[in-house]
Design an enzyme around this catalytic site. Structure first.
Site, mmCIF file in Angstrom:
data_model
loop_
_atom_site.group_PDB
_atom_site.id
_atom_site.type_symbol
_atom_site.label_atom_id
_atom_site.label_comp_id
_atom_site.label_asym_id
_atom_site.label_seq_id
_atom_site.Cartn_x
_atom_site.Cartn_y
_atom_site.Cartn_z
ATOM 1 N N TYR A 108 5.373 11.403 -1.078
ATOM 2 C CA TYR A 108 5.078 12.463 -2.052
ATOM 3 C C TYR A 108 5.098 13.835 -1.390
ATOM 4 O O TYR A 108 5.517 14.820 -1.978
ATOM 5 C CB TYR A 108 3.718 12.224 -2.706
ATOM 6 C CG TYR A 108 3.748 11.228 -3.835
ATOM 7 C CD1 TYR A 108 4.462 11.486 -4.999
ATOM 8 C CD2 TYR A 108 3.050 10.030 -3.753
ATOM 9 C CE1 TYR A 108 4.484 10.566 -6.050
ATOM 10 C CE2 TYR A 108 3.063 9.109 -4.798
ATOM 11 C CZ TYR A 108 3.779 9.383 -5.943
ATOM 12 O OH TYR A 108 3.804 8.490 -6.981
ATOM 13 N N GLU A 160 -7.333 -17.822 8.120
ATOM 14 C CA GLU A 160 -6.507 -17.220 7.068
ATOM 15 C C GLU A 160 -7.309 -16.877 5.819
ATOM 16 O O GLU A 160 -7.012 -15.897 5.144
ATOM 17 C CB GLU A 160 -5.387 -18.226 6.712
ATOM 18 C CG GLU A 160 -4.465 -17.803 5.590
ATOM 19 C CD GLU A 160 -3.721 -18.969 4.948
ATOM 20 O OE1 GLU A 160 -3.748 -20.083 5.503
ATOM 21 O OE2 GLU A 160 -3.125 -18.762 3.878
ATOM 22 N N ASP A 206 -4.152 -22.786 6.050
ATOM 23 C CA ASP A 206 -3.934 -23.927 5.179
ATOM 24 C C ASP A 206 -2.864 -24.823 5.794
ATOM 25 O O ASP A 206 -2.035 -24.359 6.584
ATOM 26 C CB ASP A 206 -3.420 -23.453 3.809
ATOM 27 C CG ASP A 206 -4.524 -22.803 2.975
ATOM 28 O OD1 ASP A 206 -5.707 -23.020 3.286
ATOM 29 O OD2 ASP A 206 -4.181 -22.087 2.021
#
Lengths: 359, 359
Positions: free
Chosen positions: B95, B189, B241
């Protein structure tokens, strides 16, 4: 409510079932209805709330026996973890409770989508928060300011955490505020905005508490805003992107959400004010080059906001209509077009000094 | 590398362009190529890296003039913020730099997708990290342990932050480790896993540093793992996982990623070890009832992992093939089927004591 009291509520639920059985009644649990038809906007408190419709869940009822069993499993689980004083996630609970019933192919729960609503059933029927049942939600949100809190025996000074800030935990019920030196709370939706303001030591210069939510604030963050605001009588100013999603975030912080209508008393802070971005700001601060075209989804959501009784303020109607008319939106970062310190040194101080807030 | 040195690198780039002009040469910047053809797995360091192919970007070249101009704009912006010692997000930078060139309809940048790759161009051609250019990434990740750090003048004790922990900032380059008392680092995690272990004071009991990444770790978190591990010679154990996505997260922490191959030296920690979950764990710990059917996407990604030279270990091949054969996966939370404290009191201590890690 103390841990002891929460435990007592759970025990009372169990005793009530035992008493049903002893009396030869059909054991039942009474649970408030959470469908749209029972969600009301309470004009007095300016909060979304559950109405007073309830339903009974019976053991001797083919359609309800399984969810009755699930309700008691979850209640018993919560009683255990509250008693042991340990917390866990709703996913861990699901895995912990999932098993195959003896001599059958029937599982207690087949998927988490079955155990999640049971937790809300308990929250509503017992009038406790999920966090008070020691079931934690995902954490998100960070805070800095002239505040010292006590949490799990540690004293934490929010003004001495470097660039990191304090990661707001999922459950903030047990946090004690030891020292709160602030004139107001500034909540900002974007992490980048938090970082910029934190680096500029905005909270120090303007004696405020700075909270970054990283999008829709987590329950812990909403509860922290509420507690700080009520217990220390602090005004809260919220800054979001100038778009329907940002404004929806504001409305949730202020009045609660339909999904969590039962917890609005704890999570909603009706006195919060909106500091920006507004669509009017775009012209006022010369950000025309930094806008984004609103999508169909943005416009649809803006129209929905127009219908919300809890957003029924003429100032908001004007802004939302302006957005629908111009079909544009703008992000907090758009202010950087005016310089990286424009947010901390011009925009916010000016808005606060002139009290240019939306209700 | 000090702030002064980063600034000098940027100034040197500018001076080189000025000298090109004075000599009457076509001004040019040399930039390493980042396409797949130039990404290599370095067997020696066990890291994904950029090869040595480069390309020149010229000013007098119709196809390159605009990106040449953009490169200098970003370099000049970075020089300013490094000099002023302020940090900002890449979105704010976009920006800030976006404008319409005088007497034209041409914008410096039309969208952030144009300015983002220019930052990587600068990182690679100058051999600096984005964080050293003071451009911060989104923060994510939380840490607890017997560690005291100094950051922006504050001393922060990671062992005294209650249930919150320290929110890991985006840029961790300037953090000084004042006291590090730990035998290893445990990276997990899932946020829920972090909360559970933190509540059980696992880091205290086992004298370790506990880091929660909340999914794929942010750059700041990866850099912190690397710095702690190298500067304090600490082994790192990673828990994810038991699925392709979790294992991919492990491979990124270990060997870096293709998208950030240029930063692997700073972000990759080749010595990390995988503590679990493995597919073998499912049977070993009796979690058969808590598995999930693997999706087609899971299986496709697992097959990709089999092809990665940096995952070419017999132990991993066995696990991945086991997954492909059984077509199942499991989450960390599945361990809760064995009790809420099973992770902290049985699973992790056993794995660590018996050194049951995957490479």
């Amino acid at each position: 409510m103390s841990r002891k009291e929460v435990e007592e509520k759970l025990v009372k639920l169990g005793k009530k079932i035992v008493s049903d059985i002893e009396k030869g009644n059909n054991p039942a649990v009474e649970i408030p209805i959470r469908s749209l038809s029972n969600i009301v906007f309470d004009e007095k408190t300016r909060l979304l709330k559950l109405g007073d419709k309830t339903a009974k869940r019976y053991f001797f009822n083919v359609a309800q026996a399984k969810s009755f069993m699930q309700t008691l499993l979850v209640a018993s689980f919560c009683r255990d973890i509250v008693k042991e004083n340990i917390h866990t996630s709703i996913r861990d609970m699901y895995y912990n409770l999932k098993r195959t019933l003896e001599d059958s192919d029937e599982n207690t729960f087949d998927e988490q989508a079955e155990s999640d609503p049971i937790i809300v059933d308990l929250e509503t029927s017992l009038g406790v928060l999920r966090e008070q049942l020691h079931l934690i939600a995902d954490r998100k949100g960070v805070v800095a300011g002239n505040v010292v809190v006590e949490d799990r025996g540690d004293e934490i000074d929010w003004s001495k955490l470097g660039s990191g800030g304090w990661s707001i935990p999922s459950a903030v019920e047990d946090i004690k505020f030891k020292k709160v030196k602030a004139d107001f709370i500034l909540v900002i939706e974007k992490n980048a905005g938090f970082e910029r303001l934190h680096e500029d030591r905005f909270w120090k210069k303007y004696n405020c508490i700075l909270i970054g939510t990283g999008g829709q604030p987590a329950r812990g963050t909403r509860r922290l805003i509420k507690r700080l605001s009520v217990e220390h009588d602090l005004p809260v100013y919220v800054m979001t992107d100038s778009d329907s999603y940002g404004w929806y975030i504001y409305s949730v912080i202020k009045s609660g959400s339909m999904a969590l209508a039962h917890a609005s008393d704890e999570l909603g802070t009706p006195n919060v004010k909106f500091i920006g971005l507004t669509i009017s700001d775009i012209e006022k601060y010369g950000l025309q080059k930094s806008t984004i075209k609103a999508t169909e989804q943005d416009l649809k959501r803006a129209k929905e906001l127009l219908e919300y009784p809890w957003m029924d303020y003429k100032e908001w109607k004007r802004e939302i209509k302006l957005m629908l008319q111009k079909k544009i939106k703008a992000e907090i970062e758009a202010l950087s077009a005016r310089g990286l310190k424009f947010l901390s040194e011009v925009y916010l101080p000016e808005k606060i000094e002139k009290k240019q807030f939306l209700p």
